[in-house]
Design a protein around this motif. Structure first.
Motif, mmCIF file in Angstrom:
data_model
loop_
_atom_site.group_PDB
_atom_site.id
_atom_site.type_symbol
_atom_site.label_atom_id
_atom_site.label_comp_id
_atom_site.label_asym_id
_atom_site.label_seq_id
_atom_site.Cartn_x
_atom_site.Cartn_y
_atom_site.Cartn_z
ATOM 1 N N ASN A 59 0.821 -1.214 0.000
ATOM 2 C CA ASN A 59 0.000 0.000 0.000
ATOM 3 C C ASN A 59 0.852 1.261 0.000
ATOM 4 O OD1 ASN A 59 -2.295 -1.635 0.139
ATOM 5 N ND2 ASN A 59 -2.207 -1.699 2.368
ATOM 6 N N GLY A 60 2.012 1.171 -0.627
ATOM 7 C CA GLY A 60 2.865 2.346 -0.769
ATOM 8 C C GLY A 60 3.530 2.795 0.509
ATOM 9 N N MET A 61 3.512 1.987 1.547
ATOM 10 C CA MET A 61 4.085 2.384 2.824
ATOM 11 C C MET A 61 5.263 1.475 3.139
ATOM 12 S SD MET A 61 0.624 3.090 4.963
ATOM 13 C CE MET A 61 1.461 3.938 6.279
ATOM 14 N N PRO A 62 6.476 1.907 2.785
ATOM 15 C CA PRO A 62 7.627 1.054 3.048
ATOM 16 C C PRO A 62 7.812 0.795 4.536
ATOM 17 C CG PRO A 62 8.318 3.255 2.365
ATOM 18 C CD PRO A 62 6.832 3.202 2.244
ATOM 19 N N GLY A 63 8.150 -0.455 4.852
ATOM 20 C CA GLY A 63 8.418 -0.825 6.230
ATOM 21 C C GLY A 63 7.180 -1.181 7.036
ATOM 22 N N ARG A 64 6.003 -0.953 6.474
ATOM 23 C CA ARG A 64 4.783 -1.261 7.199
ATOM 24 C C ARG A 64 4.366 -2.691 6.890
ATOM 25 N NH1 ARG A 64 2.345 1.234 10.701
ATOM 26 N NH2 ARG A 64 2.867 3.226 9.841
ATOM 27 N N PRO A 65 4.267 -3.553 7.894
ATOM 28 C CA PRO A 65 3.867 -4.928 7.636
ATOM 29 C C PRO A 65 2.439 -5.006 7.118
ATOM 30 C CG PRO A 65 4.248 -4.556 9.973
ATOM 31 C CD PRO A 65 4.533 -3.282 9.269
ATOM 32 N N GLU A 66 2.207 -5.972 6.263
ATOM 33 C CA GLU A 66 0.873 -6.183 5.702
ATOM 34 C C GLU A 66 -0.109 -6.452 6.834
ATOM 35 O OE1 GLU A 66 -1.825 -6.142 2.735
ATOM 36 O OE2 GLU A 66 0.302 -5.759 2.508
ATOM 37 N N GLY A 67 -1.236 -5.809 6.811
ATOM 38 C CA GLY A 67 -2.261 -6.025 7.815
ATOM 39 C C GLY A 67 -2.075 -5.199 9.071
ATOM 40 N N SER A 68 -1.070 -4.346 9.136
ATOM 41 C CA SER A 68 -0.846 -3.526 10.321
ATOM 42 C C SER A 68 -1.922 -2.449 10.400
ATOM 43 C CB SER A 68 0.540 -2.884 10.261
ATOM 44 O OG SER A 68 0.725 -2.047 11.370
ATOM 45 N N LYS A 69 -2.585 -2.367 11.549
ATOM 46 C CA LYS A 69 -3.672 -1.399 11.724
ATOM 47 C C LYS A 69 -3.216 -0.163 12.479
ATOM 48 C CE LYS A 69 -6.857 -5.233 11.920
ATOM 49 N NZ LYS A 69 -7.315 -6.235 12.806
ATOM 50 N N ASP A 70 -2.117 -0.283 13.204
ATOM 51 C CA ASP A 70 -1.640 0.836 14.008
ATOM 52 C C ASP A 70 -1.029 1.906 13.117
ATOM 53 O OD1 ASP A 70 -2.271 -0.370 16.501
ATOM 54 O OD2 ASP A 70 -0.503 -1.638 16.279
ATOM 55 N N GLN A 71 -1.319 3.137 13.440
ATOM 56 C CA GLN A 71 -0.758 4.262 12.707
ATOM 57 C C GLN A 71 0.070 5.086 13.682
ATOM 58 O OE1 GLN A 71 -1.175 4.769 9.364
ATOM 59 N NE2 GLN A 71 -2.243 2.816 9.358
ATOM 60 N N PHE A 72 1.376 5.009 13.545
ATOM 61 C CA PHE A 72 2.276 5.749 14.411
ATOM 62 C C PHE A 72 2.937 6.844 13.602
ATOM 63 C CE2 PHE A 72 2.260 1.364 16.034
ATOM 64 C CZ PHE A 72 1.694 1.602 17.276
ATOM 65 N N SER A 73 3.077 8.002 14.207
ATOM 66 C CA SER A 73 3.745 9.094 13.495
ATOM 67 C C SER A 73 5.062 9.411 14.179
ATOM 68 C CB SER A 73 2.837 10.325 13.448
ATOM 69 O OG SER A 73 3.096 11.210 14.479
ATOM 70 N N ARG A 74 6.032 9.715 13.372
ATOM 71 C CA ARG A 74 7.359 10.059 13.888
ATOM 72 C C ARG A 74 7.279 11.275 14.790
ATOM 73 N NH1 ARG A 74 11.567 11.075 9.367
ATOM 74 N NH2 ARG A 74 10.280 9.400 8.622
ATOM 75 N N GLU A 75 6.457 12.233 14.411
ATOM 76 C CA GLU A 75 6.332 13.457 15.208
ATOM 77 C C GLU A 75 5.773 13.155 16.592
ATOM 78 O OE1 GLU A 75 4.951 13.209 12.038
ATOM 79 O OE2 GLU A 75 6.596 14.247 11.039
ATOM 80 N N ASN A 76 4.756 12.283 16.651
ATOM 81 C CA ASN A 76 4.165 11.933 17.944
ATOM 82 C C ASN A 76 5.133 11.136 18.813
ATOM 83 O OD1 ASN A 76 1.836 13.224 17.182
ATOM 84 N ND2 ASN A 76 0.675 11.351 16.774
ATOM 85 N N ILE A 77 5.898 10.251 18.178
ATOM 86 C CA ILE A 77 6.890 9.481 18.927
ATOM 87 C C ILE A 77 7.944 10.423 19.492
ATOM 88 C CG2 ILE A 77 8.733 7.766 18.729
ATOM 89 C CD1 ILE A 77 6.923 6.344 16.626
ATOM 90 N N GLN A 78 8.416 11.365 18.664
ATOM 91 C CA GLN A 78 9.430 12.319 19.126
ATOM 92 C C GLN A 78 8.883 13.194 20.249
ATOM 93 O OE1 GLN A 78 12.709 12.317 18.002
ATOM 94 N NE2 GLN A 78 12.937 13.565 19.823
ATOM 95 N N ALA A 79 7.630 13.625 20.116
ATOM 96 C CA ALA A 79 7.009 14.442 21.166
ATOM 97 C C ALA A 79 6.918 13.657 22.476
ATOM 98 C CB ALA A 79 5.627 14.899 20.723
ATOM 99 N N THR A 80 6.597 12.376 22.384
ATOM 100 C CA THR A 80 6.522 11.535 23.579
ATOM 101 C C THR A 80 7.898 11.389 24.225
ATOM 102 O OG1 THR A 80 4.642 10.328 22.654
ATOM 103 C CG2 THR A 80 5.831 9.261 24.458
ATOM 104 N N ILE A 81 8.923 11.229 23.407
ATOM 105 C CA ILE A 81 10.287 11.124 23.937
ATOM 106 C C ILE A 81 10.680 12.414 24.656
ATOM 107 C CG2 ILE A 81 12.725 10.947 23.272
ATOM 108 C CD1 ILE A 81 11.749 8.898 21.119
ATOM 109 N N TYR A 82 10.283 13.566 24.087
ATOM 110 C CA TYR A 82 10.556 14.839 24.763
ATOM 111 C C TYR A 82 9.826 14.909 26.100
ATOM 112 C CZ TYR A 82 12.715 16.683 20.485
ATOM 113 O OH TYR A 82 13.523 16.887 19.410
ATOM 114 N N GLU A 83 8.605 14.388 26.154
ATOM 115 C CA GLU A 83 7.854 14.375 27.406
ATOM 116 C C GLU A 83 8.527 13.471 28.444
ATOM 117 O OE1 GLU A 83 3.240 15.046 26.504
ATOM 118 O OE2 GLU A 83 4.154 13.508 25.219
#
Length: 174
Positions: A59-83
């Motif tokens: 589905n045009g998303m490199p690195g995303r396993p087939e059937g993966s339902k979770d949507q993670f964003s780099r920005e949100n992960i980085q914001a969480t790390i800052y927190e």
């Protein structure tokens, strides 16, 4: 084994012959690893799979396993790390107050870091500060920290360690 029995290392000529014998045995299928490693010979199933390559859509998303339902964003992960880093600063400040010290030694800094990791795994983001302060004030409170069920589920689903799973979980919560 000669080394173990006699304490004498084998001669270079002996090693070369032994290595050739080992390769011959590997090619016959002996000593193939049960788990991991690269077998010297391929099974018939592997040969057939290589003959017919399978193209699965991503589905045009490199690195995303087939059937993966979770949507993670780099920005949100980085914001969480800052927190988490901010939480670490709060915990350090509270520990310095409790000890009446100017600075923490390396072991104390590691302890604070581990405490923050435990708090991130054990509680919702809005409770982090309260929980870490409670643990600094009363070390017995650390024993009561568990792991959120949703973090465990995410860890199992993505085959990740608990702490990275907690970061993903909190980065996906609004």
């Amino acid at each position: 084994m000669t080394l173990f029995h006699t304490g004498r290392f084998p001669q270079a000529e002996e090693l070369e012959l032994a290595q050739e014998k080992f390769v011959e045995q590997r090619e016959k299928g002996y000593f193939n690893p049960v788990v991991g490693g690269v077998p010297m010979i391929e099974s018939e199933d592997e040969e057939q799979n290589e003959a017919a390559p399978q193209n699965k859509p991503t589905n045009g998303m490199p690195g995303r396993p087939e059937g993966s339902k979770d949507q993670f964003s780099r920005e949100n992960i980085q914001a969480t790390i800052y927190e988490v880093e901010a939480l670490n600063s709060i915990a350090t400040e509270k520990m310095l107050e409790k000890l009446g010290a100017e600075s923490l030694n390396d072991d104390q800094e590691k302890m604070i870091s581990k405490l923050c990791e435990s708090v991130v795994c054990a509680s919702e983001k809005e409770n982090w500060t309260e929980t870490v302060i409670s643990c600094v004030n009363d070390f017995n409170a650390i024993e009561k920290l568990g792991t959120l069920e949703k973090v465990l589920t995410l860890s199992e689903a993505h085959k990740l360690e608990i702490y990275p799973s907690a970061i993903l979980y909190h980065s996906n919560e609004s």
